[in-house]
Design a protein around this motif. Structure first.
Motif, PDB file in Angstrom:
ATOM      1  N   SER A   1      -2.080 -36.635  -7.531  1.00 54.56           N
ATOM      2  CA  SER A   1      -2.285 -36.772  -6.086  1.00 54.56           C
ATOM      3  C   SER A   1      -1.241 -36.059  -5.241  1.00 54.56           C
ATOM      4  N   TYR A   2      -1.557 -35.987  -3.963  1.00 54.21           N
ATOM      5  CA  TYR A   2      -0.632 -35.597  -2.913  1.00 54.21           C
ATOM      6  C   TYR A   2      -0.732 -36.651  -1.815  1.00 54.21           C
ATOM      7  N   PHE A   3       0.209 -36.631  -0.860  1.00 57.79           N
ATOM      8  CA  PHE A   3       0.154 -37.621   0.227  1.00 57.79           C
ATOM      9  C   PHE A   3      -0.521 -37.006   1.437  1.00 57.79           C
ATOM     10  N   ASP A   4      -1.574 -37.665   1.892  1.00 54.86           N
ATOM     11  CA  ASP A   4      -2.325 -37.232   3.068  1.00 54.86           C
ATOM     12  C   ASP A   4      -1.793 -38.009   4.277  1.00 54.86           C
ATOM     13  N   ILE A   5      -1.124 -37.310   5.172  1.00 56.05           N
ATOM     14  CA  ILE A   5      -0.481 -37.970   6.306  1.00 56.05           C
ATOM     15  C   ILE A   5      -1.516 -38.621   7.214  1.00 56.05           C
ATOM     16  N   GLU A   6      -2.599 -37.901   7.513  1.00 57.10           N
ATOM     17  CA  GLU A   6      -3.588 -38.436   8.446  1.00 57.10           C
ATOM     18  C   GLU A   6      -4.302 -39.648   7.861  1.00 57.10           C
ATOM     19  N   LEU A   7      -4.623 -39.587   6.588  1.00 57.56           N
ATOM     20  CA  LEU A   7      -5.303 -40.705   5.940  1.00 57.56           C
ATOM     21  C   LEU A   7      -4.352 -41.883   5.743  1.00 57.56           C
ATOM     22  N   GLY A   8      -3.088 -41.562   5.501  1.00 61.74           N
ATOM     23  CA  GLY A   8      -2.108 -42.611   5.256  1.00 61.74           C
ATOM     24  C   GLY A   8      -2.110 -43.096   3.833  1.00 61.74           C
ATOM     25  N   GLY A   9      -2.211 -42.175   2.871  1.00 66.31           N
ATOM     26  CA  GLY A   9      -2.212 -42.584   1.485  1.00 66.31           C
ATOM     27  C   GLY A   9      -2.187 -41.401   0.541  1.00 66.31           C
ATOM     28  N   PHE A  10      -2.137 -41.714  -0.743  1.00 68.26           N
ATOM     29  CA  PHE A  10      -2.146 -40.690  -1.783  1.00 68.26           C
ATOM     30  C   PHE A  10      -3.581 -40.357  -2.150  1.00 68.26           C
ATOM     31  N   VAL A  11      -3.844 -39.064  -2.318  1.00 71.01           N
ATOM     32  CA  VAL A  11      -5.198 -38.577  -2.576  1.00 71.01           C
ATOM     33  C   VAL A  11      -5.183 -37.653  -3.778  1.00 71.01           C
ATOM     34  N   ALA A  12      -6.078 -37.921  -4.746  1.00 69.26           N
ATOM     35  CA  ALA A  12      -6.344 -36.985  -5.840  1.00 69.26           C
ATOM     36  C   ALA A  12      -7.767 -36.487  -5.657  1.00 69.26           C
ATOM     37  N   GLU A  13      -7.905 -35.213  -5.400  1.00 71.92           N
ATOM     38  CA  GLU A  13      -9.228 -34.659  -5.123  1.00 71.92           C
ATOM     39  C   GLU A  13     -10.017 -34.472  -6.408  1.00 71.92           C
ATOM     40  N   ALA A  14     -11.296 -34.716  -6.331  1.00 66.39           N
ATOM     41  CA  ALA A  14     -12.182 -34.483  -7.477  1.00 66.39           C
ATOM     42  C   ALA A  14     -12.099 -33.023  -7.904  1.00 66.39           C
ATOM     43  N   GLY A  15     -12.170 -32.786  -9.202  1.00 62.40           N
ATOM     44  CA  GLY A  15     -12.132 -31.414  -9.700  1.00 62.40           C
ATOM     45  C   GLY A  15     -11.314 -31.298 -10.963  1.00 62.40           C
ATOM     46  N   ASP A  16     -10.988 -30.051 -11.308  1.00 66.58           N
ATOM     47  CA  ASP A  16     -10.262 -29.754 -12.541  1.00 66.58           C
ATOM     48  C   ASP A  16      -8.761 -29.667 -12.303  1.00 66.58           C
ATOM     49  N   TYR A  17      -8.032 -30.138 -13.301  1.00 64.54           N
ATOM     50  CA  TYR A  17      -6.573 -30.046 -13.310  1.00 64.54           C
ATOM     51  C   TYR A  17      -6.148 -29.503 -14.667  1.00 64.54           C
ATOM     52  N   GLU A  18      -5.032 -28.818 -14.687  1.00 67.85           N
ATOM     53  CA  GLU A  18      -4.496 -28.289 -15.931  1.00 67.85           C
ATOM     54  C   GLU A  18      -3.218 -29.056 -16.278  1.00 67.85           C
TER      55      GLU A  18
ATOM     56  N   GLU B   1      -5.197 -43.933  -2.708  1.00 64.01           N
ATOM     57  CA  GLU B   1      -4.376 -45.142  -2.719  1.00 64.01           C
ATOM     58  C   GLU B   1      -3.703 -45.225  -1.357  1.00 64.01           C
ATOM     59  N   LEU B   2      -4.290 -46.045  -0.484  1.00 62.66           N
ATOM     60  CA  LEU B   2      -3.755 -46.173   0.861  1.00 62.66           C
ATOM     61  C   LEU B   2      -2.505 -47.035   0.861  1.00 62.66           C
ATOM     62  N   VAL B   3      -1.538 -46.679   1.702  1.00 57.16           N
ATOM     63  CA  VAL B   3      -0.398 -47.561   1.882  1.00 57.16           C
ATOM     64  C   VAL B   3      -0.862 -48.708   2.762  1.00 57.16           C
ATOM     65  N   LYS B   4      -0.137 -49.827   2.739  1.00 51.79           N
ATOM     66  CA  LYS B   4      -0.593 -51.022   3.437  1.00 51.79           C
ATOM     67  C   LYS B   4      -0.625 -50.847   4.948  1.00 51.79           C
ATOM     68  N   SER B   5       0.285 -50.011   5.459  1.00 54.82           N
ATOM     69  CA  SER B   5       0.342 -49.835   6.905  1.00 54.82           C
ATOM     70  C   SER B   5       0.462 -48.365   7.227  1.00 54.82           C
ATOM     71  N   VAL B   6      -0.390 -47.868   8.097  1.00 60.54           N
ATOM     72  CA  VAL B   6      -0.320 -46.468   8.501  1.00 60.54           C
ATOM     73  C   VAL B   6       0.101 -46.351   9.955  1.00 60.54           C
ATOM     74  N   LYS B   7       0.422 -47.462  10.573  1.00 61.38           N
ATOM     75  CA  LYS B   7       0.906 -47.406  11.947  1.00 61.38           C
ATOM     76  C   LYS B   7       2.407 -47.160  11.952  1.00 61.38           C
ATOM     77  N   ASP B   8       2.915 -46.800  13.089  1.00 69.06           N
ATOM     78  CA  ASP B   8       4.355 -46.583  13.262  1.00 69.06           C
ATOM     79  C   ASP B   8       4.914 -45.576  12.263  1.00 69.06           C
ATOM     80  N   LYS B   9       4.112 -44.530  11.984  1.00 65.11           N
ATOM     81  CA  LYS B   9       4.587 -43.513  11.061  1.00 65.11           C
ATOM     82  C   LYS B   9       5.769 -42.767  11.672  1.00 65.11           C
ATOM     83  N   PRO B  10       6.641 -42.188  10.843  1.00 61.82           N
ATOM     84  CA  PRO B  10       7.808 -41.496  11.387  1.00 61.82           C
ATOM     85  C   PRO B  10       7.385 -40.252  12.149  1.00 61.82           C
TER      86      PRO B  10
END
Length: 829
Positions: free
Chosen positions: A774-791, A815-824
């Motif tokens: 995964s990577y962290f998606d700031i707008e979504l407020g969580g970690f995202v692993a996109e469907a597809g192939d990985y090596e 995997e959303l974090v519990k709170s996405v408000k008050d982001k830095p």
């Protein structure tokens, strides 16, 4: 029990728990039987309450970058257990370690105190360290939370870091320490994060640390690192250190009474302090803060093993290991040969039980008749500290007048006064007279130097020689509280006794808010310009020339960053000239991070030892003569030149900072991620290291090519096909093949270290899970692993992939974090 205590406590008593009693202890409430506890530095040893440069002796272990280089969490866990027992020997129940800030530039003065440029390696080592410490009933304190990757203006600068970089790189070790190791304490950093001091950063201390990660321990300030009453307590800072209270005490009571702080906020913070006391068993055991030196044979053996496992063999054309029986004459050369530089500087310093220099270690291994020595050149930043008896008389007031209230005898000319030796003395209104004698061994010009946190004058035979009163301005020494070292040249006669007297007066106010006073003076005779020539002549007729070079705790230290990645002084010249005269030259490095090596191809071997603790010389001999294998791997990329690093650009706002802010513009592309992205070839890649044997790698076997909720297991068969015992580190990197967002080419997601006898086989067992994709998606407020192939890349290091295979993620995972408000706030452009 805790709630009952809280019910019985007055507001004033609850508030009292939220500041230290003094420099190292918490407040006790005798009326209710609430005990005090002691805390102690540090990462590679438990120093106790003594000065940074003295006090009761302790076991000195390898520094953190060396622990990162072991790639051996299990062994680091054993060190954590040993450290906990060392802490107990100092009457302490809280260890102020580990340090898990990321290697961002290689120029950080505390680079040696941190594990790695990679957050996963940092996390694995830190979790093992914490579990080891806390398994023995001592609390670990993970630090510095967060963004303290430089010492420049560290107490005020804002580290401007976007949330993706925070989540993926800088916060991960802290997150894993909470979730996996249940760390009991967190220390906030000095700096600001996105223009808010971390000690009063509600998003950081409450939203992320407590609400998202579920942290149930205490948050303490770094020493003098809190800046407010209302903002800090409301943000989630529990303990202001050190004591006595500055922004708490009556100020906090008043804030509660006026409604600026809720009484429940104070109660909750006090509850967390009491819970810590309960977890440490402090209510059940009588408080004993006495200190003793405990020098255990098992600690000695562990330090020696850790030193060898941290040593990284960077180059070897076959000369190492050296065969003792074939050596008739060994030249030991260099400024780090006869002096045991066992650790870096600052609060990580340890008054070691003993220190074995490289020269001593080699003499022990070979005997006096086969070893010769020459210093060659110097590499010290400050004049050599005075070594010898120093009588110190302490006075009330700042004039050294009247009768002294305390007298003591020390063995060196360096003093740092956190606490004063008599109750009558006040840190802002005392003075001290230091008296010593110096007898030169040689006639000629000598350099005398002094740096002082406070005001001082140095006299030689009654003549004022250095005036540290007039035009005093803060410099780079003692965390920025002392002036730049002043020097004076004197012609001295061999055999004559000279009287040195220093009169010191405390400052009336404390620089940068730090309650620190200190003095350091020294005398040295400059090396002759012929010193390198003498080293060359020594090497000319030797079977092998061992050149010990690097830095020391004056360079690798808290409070200032390095000026560059070059070896200080004439060390590069020394290596080149020795190598030109002796074809069997080996360079042995002691640094807290990477250096440039224009001489690399001119020597037959290069060995990086870091600062491996009190067994330094024995470790050097063990590795050089093959009694132990250098099984370390680089935890940090070594660039060819400092400007190859991601943060070193012409834009000063990226490093070292501009207008009070440092912009982490490289985002997630730190360390090897940066070199992969730019195509810049490093001098040595992350994870690199050679050994004394050879391994056959089998093809990896995977449990599935489809990533599921249980993850994927990978095994790699290894066989030692050489003639010596050795270790290999199998590294697994993930390479996303299809992205909708910019990502690193590869990221370390698992590793395993195996030690095998000749002919022995073993399995490296590795596991990756959904978040590893995964990577962290700031707008979504969580970690995202996109469907597809990985090596999945199976590698010896970041520059050498042995095999690869594809896996597939059928559907996107979040995997959303519990709170996405008050982001830095986003970093300033």
């Amino acid at each position: 029990m805790i709630d009952d205590l809280l019910d019985e406590m007055t507001l004033e008593e609850q508030v009292a728990l939220l500041s230290g009693a003094d420099f190292w202890t918490t407040v006790q409430v005798e009326r209710l039987g609430i005990p005090r506890i002691k805390v102690t530095d540090g990462p590679n040893g438990a120093r106790g309450a003594g000065s940074l440069v003295g006090g009761v002796k302790s076991a000195c272990f390898p520094v953190a970058i060396g622990l990162g280089a072991t790639w051996n969490p299990a062994l680091v866990g054993r060190m954590g257990m040993a450290l906990a027992n060392q802490a107990k020997s100092k009457g302490a129940s809280v260890l102020l370690a580990p340090t898990v800030n990321i290697h961002r530039t290689g120029l950080n003065g505390r680079n040696f105190e941190c594990y790695s440029e990679d957050p996963l390696l940092t996390s694995e080592i830190a979790v093992a360290y914490i579990e080891g410490v806390q398994s023995q009933g001592v609390a670990a304190t993970i630090k510095h939370f967060v963004g303290n990757e430089s010492e420049i203006e560290r107490q005020t600068i804002s580290s401007d870091i976007d949330e993706r970089a925070l989540r993926e790189i800088y916060l991960l070790p802290f997150e894993q320490a909470v979730k996996k190791a249940n760390v009991m304490a967190v220390m906030s950093s000095y700096n600001k994060l996105n223009n808010i001091y971390t000690s009063e950063h509600a998003w950081l201390l409450t939203t992320v640390l407590r609400e998202e990660w579920g942290f149930d321990g205490i948050v303490m300030s770094d020493w003098f690192g809190s800046h407010s009453t209302v903002e800090a307590i409301n943000a989630g800072l529990d303990l202001e250190m050190p004591g006595p209270a500055r922004d708490r005490g009556a100020k906090l009571v008043s804030a509660v009474n006026t409604g600026a702080v809720e009484a429940e906020t104070v109660r909750n913070a006090a509850r967390r302090i009491l819970n810590l006391l309960g977890r440490l068993g402090a209510f059940d055991i009588a408080s004993d803060l006495a200190e003793e030196a405990v020098d255990l044979p098992e600690d000695r053996a562990l330090i020696r093993r850790l030193g060898a496992e941290s040593a990284v063999l960077l180059r070897n054309d076959g000369i190492l290991p050296l065969a003792k029986s074939e050596l008739n004459r060994v030249a030991v050369i260099g400024p780090n040969a006869a002096v045991a530089h066992v650790t870096g500087g600052g609060s990580a310093q340890i008054n070691a039980h003993y220190k074995v220099s490289p020269l001593e270690g080699i003499l022990n291994a070979l005997g006096d008749d086969r070893v010769c020595y020459a210093q060659g050149c110097r590499n010290n930043r400050l004049i050599d500290v005075f070594r010898g008896e120093v009588t110190v008389e302490y006075f009330t007031g700042r004039t050294c007048q009247g009768s002294s209230v305390h007298t003591e005898v020390a063995d060196s000319g360096e003093f740092l006064w956190f606490d004063l030796p008599a109750r009558e003395l006040v840190v802002t209104d005392f003075s001290a007279r230091l008296s010593a004698t110096f007898v030169p061994e040689e006639s000629g010009e000598h350099n005398i130097g002094m740096t002082n946190a406070g005001l001082a004058k140095l006299y030689v035979d009654g003549e004022l020689t250095i005036n540290g009163y007039d035009d005093w301005t803060a410099g780079e020494n003692y965390f920025g509280t002392a002036n730049t070292e002043q020097r004076h040249n004197l012609m001295l006669e061999a055999g004559r006794t000279y009287q040195i007297v220093v009169e010191f007066a405390s400052p009336t106010t404390m620089s940068a808010g730090v309650n620190l006073t200190g003095i350091r003076f020294g005398v040295e005779k400059p090396l002759s310009t012929k010193a390198i020539d003498e080293a060359i002549e020594l090497a000319r007729f030797a079977d092998v020339a061992l050149v010990f070079v690097g830095r020391n705790g004056e360079w690798d230290t808290e409070g200032l960053d390095l000026p560059d990645m070059r070896l200080p002084g004439r060390q590069d010249e020394l290596i080149e000239k020795v190598a030109a005269i002796n074809p069997n030259t080996v360079a042995i490095l002691q640094t807290g991070g990477p250096i440039e090596m224009q001489w690399l191809t001119k020597v037959r071997a290069v060995l990086q030892l870091w600062y491996p603790g009190q067994e330094l010389g024995n470790v050097a001999a063990d590795v050089l003569f093959g009694d132990a294998e250098p099984s370390g791997r680089l935890p940090q990329t070594f660039p060819k030149r400092v400007t190859d690093s991601s943060a070193i650009t012409s834009d000063l706002s990226i490093y070292p900072g501009k207008d009070g802010r440092v912009h982490y513009a490289e985002g997630i592309f730190v360390g090897y991620r940066h070199y992969d992205m730019t195509g810049i070839e490093p001098l040595f890649p992350f994870g690199f290291g050679l050994g004394y044997t050879r391994f056959d790698w089998g093809l990896p076997k995977i449990s599935s090519t489809e990533m599921g909720a249980d993850g994927i297991s990978v095994t790699v068969d290894l066989t030692n096909v050489g003639e010596k015992e050795g270790a290999e580190v199998v590294q697994l990197y993930v390479h996303p093949l299809a992205n909708t967002i910019e990502r690193p080419s590869k990221e370390l997601r698992a590793f395993a270290k195996l030690t095998l006898q000749p002919g022995e086989s073993g399995k490296a067992n590795l596991t990756i899970r959904l978040r590893d994709l995964s990577y962290f998606d700031i707008e979504l407020g969580g970690f995202v692993a996109e469907a597809g192939d990985y090596e999945l890349l199976i590698a010896r290091n970041a520059g050498e992939v042995c095999s690869s295979f594809k896996i597939r993620l059928a559907s996107s995972w979040t995997e959303l974090v519990k709170s996405v408000k008050d982001k830095p706030a986003e970093s300033a452009p």
